[in-house]
Motif scaffolding. Structure first.
Motif, PDB file in Angstrom:
ATOM      1  N   ARG A 270       0.840  -1.195   0.000  1.00  0.00           N
ATOM      2  CA  ARG A 270       0.000   0.000   0.000  1.00  0.00           C
ATOM      3  C   ARG A 270       0.874   1.243   0.000  1.00  0.00           C
ATOM      4  NH1 ARG A 270      -3.685   0.009   5.124  1.00  0.00           N
ATOM      5  NH2 ARG A 270      -3.185  -2.175   5.440  1.00  0.00           N
ATOM      6  N   LEU A 271       0.281   2.322  -0.478  1.00  0.00           N
ATOM      7  CA  LEU A 271       0.869   3.648  -0.339  1.00  0.00           C
ATOM      8  C   LEU A 271       0.206   4.286   0.874  1.00  0.00           C
ATOM      9  CD1 LEU A 271       0.848   4.804  -4.079  1.00  0.00           C
ATOM     10  CD2 LEU A 271       2.757   3.839  -2.774  1.00  0.00           C
ATOM     11  N   ALA A 272       0.986   4.669   1.839  1.00  0.00           N
ATOM     12  CA  ALA A 272       0.427   5.093   3.124  1.00  0.00           C
ATOM     13  C   ALA A 272       0.572   6.590   3.348  1.00  0.00           C
ATOM     14  CB  ALA A 272       1.118   4.334   4.258  1.00  0.00           C
ATOM     15  N   GLY A 273      -0.259   7.096   4.222  1.00  0.00           N
ATOM     16  CA  GLY A 273      -0.195   8.476   4.684  1.00  0.00           C
ATOM     17  C   GLY A 273      -0.552   8.522   6.160  1.00  0.00           C
ATOM     18  N   TRP A 274      -0.302   9.649   6.797  1.00  0.00           N
ATOM     19  CA  TRP A 274      -0.393   9.683   8.252  1.00  0.00           C
ATOM     20  C   TRP A 274      -1.817   9.515   8.767  1.00  0.00           C
ATOM     21  CZ3 TRP A 274      -0.972  13.611  12.432  1.00  0.00           C
ATOM     22  CH2 TRP A 274      -1.818  14.656  12.070  1.00  0.00           C
ATOM     23  N   TRP A 275      -2.831   9.853   7.966  1.00  0.00           N
ATOM     24  CA  TRP A 275      -4.199   9.719   8.461  1.00  0.00           C
ATOM     25  C   TRP A 275      -4.669   8.266   8.474  1.00  0.00           C
ATOM     26  CZ3 TRP A 275      -5.577  13.925  10.892  1.00  0.00           C
ATOM     27  CH2 TRP A 275      -6.854  13.976  11.469  1.00  0.00           C
ATOM     28  N   GLY A 276      -3.937   7.394   7.788  1.00  0.00           N
ATOM     29  CA  GLY A 276      -4.247   5.983   7.864  1.00  0.00           C
ATOM     30  C   GLY A 276      -3.547   5.286   9.019  1.00  0.00           C
ATOM     31  N   TYR A 277      -2.696   6.012   9.732  1.00  0.00           N
ATOM     32  CA  TYR A 277      -1.937   5.462  10.869  1.00  0.00           C
ATOM     33  C   TYR A 277      -2.871   5.214  12.053  1.00  0.00           C
ATOM     34  CZ  TYR A 277       2.184   4.927  13.896  1.00  0.00           C
ATOM     35  OH  TYR A 277       3.147   4.434  14.748  1.00  0.00           O
ATOM     36  N   ASP A 278      -2.561   4.230  12.836  1.00  0.00           N
ATOM     37  CA  ASP A 278      -3.317   3.884  14.035  1.00  0.00           C
ATOM     38  C   ASP A 278      -3.751   5.152  14.773  1.00  0.00           C
ATOM     39  OD1 ASP A 278      -4.364   2.878  16.376  1.00  0.00           O
ATOM     40  OD2 ASP A 278      -2.489   2.041  17.106  1.00  0.00           O
ATOM     41  N   GLU A 279      -5.066   5.384  14.824  1.00  0.00           N
ATOM     42  CA  GLU A 279      -5.591   6.645  15.346  1.00  0.00           C
ATOM     43  C   GLU A 279      -5.175   6.901  16.794  1.00  0.00           C
ATOM     44  OE1 GLU A 279      -9.877   9.029  15.634  1.00  0.00           O
ATOM     45  OE2 GLU A 279      -9.814   6.938  14.989  1.00  0.00           O
ATOM     46  N   ARG A 281      -2.449   6.334  18.140  1.00  0.00           N
ATOM     47  CA  ARG A 281      -1.036   6.723  18.258  1.00  0.00           C
ATOM     48  C   ARG A 281      -0.620   7.733  17.185  1.00  0.00           C
ATOM     49  NH1 ARG A 281       2.401   1.685  17.484  1.00  0.00           N
ATOM     50  NH2 ARG A 281       4.014   3.276  17.793  1.00  0.00           N
ATOM     51  N   ARG A 282      -1.597   8.242  16.439  1.00  0.00           N
ATOM     52  CA  ARG A 282      -1.267   9.070  15.277  1.00  0.00           C
ATOM     53  C   ARG A 282      -0.378  10.259  15.642  1.00  0.00           C
ATOM     54  NH1 ARG A 282      -6.463  10.602  12.842  1.00  0.00           N
ATOM     55  NH2 ARG A 282      -6.414   8.569  11.818  1.00  0.00           N
ATOM     56  N   PHE A 283      -0.650  10.884  16.747  1.00  0.00           N
ATOM     57  CA  PHE A 283       0.073  12.109  17.083  1.00  0.00           C
ATOM     58  C   PHE A 283       1.402  11.853  17.805  1.00  0.00           C
ATOM     59  CE2 PHE A 283      -4.115  13.622  16.079  1.00  0.00           C
ATOM     60  CZ  PHE A 283      -3.868  14.806  15.401  1.00  0.00           C
ATOM     61  N   GLU A 284       1.781  10.593  17.901  1.00  0.00           N
ATOM     62  CA  GLU A 284       3.138  10.306  18.381  1.00  0.00           C
ATOM     63  C   GLU A 284       4.169  10.647  17.303  1.00  0.00           C
ATOM     64  OE1 GLU A 284       3.429   6.263  19.584  1.00  0.00           O
ATOM     65  OE2 GLU A 284       1.800   6.403  21.065  1.00  0.00           O
ATOM     66  N   MET A 285       3.716  10.725  16.047  1.00  0.00           N
ATOM     67  CA  MET A 285       4.587  11.054  14.915  1.00  0.00           C
ATOM     68  C   MET A 285       5.784  10.096  14.845  1.00  0.00           C
ATOM     69  SD  MET A 285       2.902  13.616  13.750  1.00  0.00           S
ATOM     70  CE  MET A 285       1.904  15.051  14.148  1.00  0.00           C
ATOM     71  N   PHE A 289       5.070   2.694   9.612  1.00  0.00           N
ATOM     72  CA  PHE A 289       3.627   2.827   9.432  1.00  0.00           C
ATOM     73  C   PHE A 289       2.882   1.687  10.114  1.00  0.00           C
ATOM     74  CE2 PHE A 289      -0.284   2.096   6.883  1.00  0.00           C
ATOM     75  CZ  PHE A 289      -0.914   3.307   7.145  1.00  0.00           C
ATOM     76  N   VAL A 290       1.904   2.047  10.962  1.00  0.00           N
ATOM     77  CA  VAL A 290       1.027   1.088  11.626  1.00  0.00           C
ATOM     78  C   VAL A 290      -0.400   1.448  11.231  1.00  0.00           C
ATOM     79  CG1 VAL A 290       0.234   0.131  13.808  1.00  0.00           C
ATOM     80  CG2 VAL A 290       2.608   0.928  13.577  1.00  0.00           C
ATOM     81  N   PRO A 291      -1.026   0.688  10.317  1.00  0.00           N
ATOM     82  CA  PRO A 291      -2.330   1.095   9.787  1.00  0.00           C
ATOM     83  C   PRO A 291      -3.462   0.924  10.784  1.00  0.00           C
ATOM     84  CG  PRO A 291      -1.737  -1.060   8.937  1.00  0.00           C
ATOM     85  CD  PRO A 291      -0.546  -0.569   9.701  1.00  0.00           C
ATOM     86  N   MET A 292      -4.472   1.781  10.631  1.00  0.00           N
ATOM     87  CA  MET A 292      -5.734   1.552  11.314  1.00  0.00           C
ATOM     88  C   MET A 292      -6.330   0.261  10.770  1.00  0.00           C
ATOM     89  SD  MET A 292      -7.408   5.381  11.343  1.00  0.00           S
ATOM     90  CE  MET A 292      -8.894   4.853  12.207  1.00  0.00           C
ATOM     91  N   SER A 293      -7.229  -0.337  11.505  1.00  0.00           N
ATOM     92  CA  SER A 293      -7.866  -1.563  11.033  1.00  0.00           C
ATOM     93  C   SER A 293      -8.898  -1.227   9.958  1.00  0.00           C
ATOM     94  CB  SER A 293      -8.541  -2.289  12.193  1.00  0.00           C
ATOM     95  OG  SER A 293      -9.571  -1.488  12.751  1.00  0.00           O
ATOM     96  N   GLY A 294      -9.118  -2.188   9.075  1.00  0.00           N
ATOM     97  CA  GLY A 294     -10.137  -2.026   8.048  1.00  0.00           C
ATOM     98  C   GLY A 294      -9.765  -1.031   6.970  1.00  0.00           C
ATOM     99  N   ALA A 295     -10.776  -0.593   6.246  1.00  0.00           N
ATOM    100  CA  ALA A 295     -10.565   0.315   5.120  1.00  0.00           C
ATOM    101  C   ALA A 295      -9.945   1.636   5.556  1.00  0.00           C
ATOM    102  CB  ALA A 295     -11.894   0.564   4.398  1.00  0.00           C
ATOM    103  N   ASP A 296     -10.161   2.043   6.798  1.00  0.00           N
ATOM    104  CA  ASP A 296      -9.606   3.312   7.285  1.00  0.00           C
ATOM    105  C   ASP A 296      -8.084   3.351   7.168  1.00  0.00           C
ATOM    106  OD1 ASP A 296     -12.186   3.928   7.876  1.00  0.00           O
ATOM    107  OD2 ASP A 296     -11.918   4.090  10.043  1.00  0.00           O
ATOM    108  N   GLY A 297      -7.449   2.187   7.189  1.00  0.00           N
ATOM    109  CA  GLY A 297      -5.991   2.146   7.115  1.00  0.00           C
ATOM    110  C   GLY A 297      -5.429   2.550   5.770  1.00  0.00           C
ATOM    111  N   TRP A 298      -6.303   2.724   4.768  1.00  0.00           N
ATOM    112  CA  TRP A 298      -5.842   3.176   3.451  1.00  0.00           C
ATOM    113  C   TRP A 298      -5.955   4.699   3.294  1.00  0.00           C
ATOM    114  CZ3 TRP A 298      -6.815  -1.917   3.960  1.00  0.00           C
ATOM    115  CH2 TRP A 298      -6.059  -2.807   3.187  1.00  0.00           C
ATOM    116  N   GLN A 299      -6.406   5.403   4.344  1.00  0.00           N
ATOM    117  CA  GLN A 299      -6.457   6.857   4.264  1.00  0.00           C
ATOM    118  C   GLN A 299      -5.051   7.427   4.121  1.00  0.00           C
ATOM    119  OE1 GLN A 299      -9.770   8.645   7.043  1.00  0.00           O
ATOM    120  NE2 GLN A 299      -8.840   6.893   8.089  1.00  0.00           N
ATOM    121  N   LEU A 300      -4.963   8.570   3.456  1.00  0.00           N
ATOM    122  CA  LEU A 300      -3.670   9.212   3.268  1.00  0.00           C
ATOM    123  C   LEU A 300      -3.551  10.488   4.091  1.00  0.00           C
ATOM    124  CD1 LEU A 300      -3.058   8.921  -0.591  1.00  0.00           C
ATOM    125  CD2 LEU A 300      -2.216   7.425   1.222  1.00  0.00           C
TER     126      LEU A 300
END
Length: 427
Positions: A270-279, A281-285, A289-300
């Motif tokens: 996948r091509l990843a972006g920060w909004w698809g990162y585990d919500e 922990r997202r702001f740990e920066m 890349f650790v994706p959110m579960s489901g389709a949300d993990g493809w957000q950029l």
């Protein structure tokens, strides 16, 4: 053919009996010189919900009053705003909420899905699609294949209708899958063809492809909000769509994706972006890349809140109306338009060929008309009479009676104007 009558009294009676008629008041109908237009172009751009302005103003006030804290404060913090669209979208496409996500624009999402689901391996590197699909999809497939170091001319296989035909039989698609089963890795095509208005039998296509371990994805730009969909039950691997046609979410509105839950735990490319990162922990920066579960993990990227606000407003109308109710009305409206056009053909020796299949299960609300003579003149005449359809070269007029805001009287009036134009040509 149902018991239609090409009369104003019949149309008015149908509207009187229509339990969905009041939804027309929830949309802003364009006007010309103070007169409402007859709008039959929802297949290109849906009309503005009355509630859209209020939805936008609500988020503008949050921005005004909270600034950046709008992500965390207020009635609907923006941080999880997209999730409020997931349940309505899931019901719209026949999916689990975890399988859908509103995000990006359609062709961006298609490239993301191709990154994950187009996995060429040796001789199995080909993609099957239908000839003449929407150009953006064609360009996406062409450039994506080339980016993998493959030749599009050799890699992309197109299924074409038999000679003299304008639409495909399901068996032609299934036969192509069988013929190329040893070289195919993906079937990627529209669910409903933008030009012909043909609704494909997606369930049978998926069943056939999966027999040979071939993945299947659909572009549902013209199908979502228009035709019945059961993506989860059909086993579709992925799908993409836009929201500005039948979903009435504004020009260039937010797109969406479906990814079947069977793929959620797979380690897909996948091509990843920060909004698809585990919500959580997202702001740990943090790196990695650790994706959110489901389709949300493809957000950029950070979601466009104003676009999502309009999207939510429109989806609320669908929730109230019910997609099955809308489909039932759509079948009647489109059938009425077809009946009137067939009467015109009988009267004037077939000046119009209806390109869209007659079978209800093989179409949505759009009818594509091939006009044998002076098609552009007819289209321009309709525009001058306040009827907004869609012109496609070389001689096609697309008309879409949308059940949320078109009436049987609207359809009758369109038929009257087409009849009047053709009568003048024949006089």
């Amino acid at each position: 053919m149902p018991d239609f009558q090409n009369t104003l009294s019949f149309a008015l009676q149908q509207d009187q009996n229509d339990a969905l008629a009041h939804f027309k008041t929830q949309f802003l109908i364009p006007e010309k010189e103070g007169k409402p237009l007859l709008y039959f172009c929802g297949n290109s751009l849906g009309l503005q919900p009355v509630s859209a302005r209020q939805a936008l103003e609500r988020e503008l006030l949050v921005w005004q009053n909270h600034g950046v804290e709008g992500w965390f404060e207020g009635e609907r913090p923006w941080l999880s705003y997209h999730s409020s669209c997931k349940e309505p979208l899931a019901r719209m496409v026949g999916a689990l909420a975890s399988e859908v996500c509103p995000m990006n624009n359609l062709t961006v999402n298609l490239h993301l899905m191709l990154t994950s689901f187009y996995q060429p391996q040796g001789a199995r590197n080909k993609i099957l699609t239908v000839a003449g699909d929407f150009p953006s999809d064609q360009y996406a497939l062409e450039t994506h294949v080339r980016s993998r170091g493959l030749d599009p001319a050799q890699t992309i296989l197109e299924v074409k209708p038999a000679n003299g035909k304008n639409t495909l039989k399901t068996e032609e698609i299934l036969s192509a899958i069988r013929s190329h089963k040893d070289s195919l890795t993906l079937v990627m095509m529209s669910g409903l063809h933008y030009y012909t208005g043909q609704l494909y039998d997606m369930q049978r296509i998926v069943q056939e492809a999966h027999m040979y371990n071939i993945s299947v994805g659909f572009d549902l730009a013209h199908a979502i909000g228009n035709a019945p969909l059961r993506l989860h039950a059909w086993g579709v691997d992925f799908a993409v769509w836009c929201s500005y046609k039948y979903l009435n979410s504004g020009p260039g509105g937010v797109s969406g994706i479906f990814i079947h839950e069977k793929h959620h735990a797979e380690n897909l490319s996948r091509l990843a972006g920060w909004w698809g990162y585990d919500e959580s922990r997202r702001f740990e920066m943090a790196p990695g890349f650790v994706p959110m579960s489901g389709a949300d993990g493809w957000q950029l990227s950070t979601p466009t809140i104003l676009a999502l606000a309009v999207h939510r407003a429109s989806l609320a109308i669908f929730e109230e109306a019910g997609i099955e109710n809308l489909r039932a009305k759509s079948e009647r409206l489109t059938g009425f338009l077809e009946f009137i056009l067939q009467e015109i053909n009988l009267k004037y020796h077939n000046p119009i060929k209806i390109l869209t299949p007659t079978e209800t299960a093989a179409r949505g609300c759009q009818l594509s008309l091939l006009v044998q003579k002076d098609g552009k003149m007819l289209f321009d005449y309709l525009v001058n009479q306040g009827i907004i359809g869609d012109w496609r070269e070389p001689n096609c007029i697309r008309l879409a009676p949308v059940p949320l805001y078109n009436s049987f009287e609207d359809v009758y009036k369109v038929g009257q104007e087409i009849d009047r134009f053709i009568s003048a040509l024949n006089s």
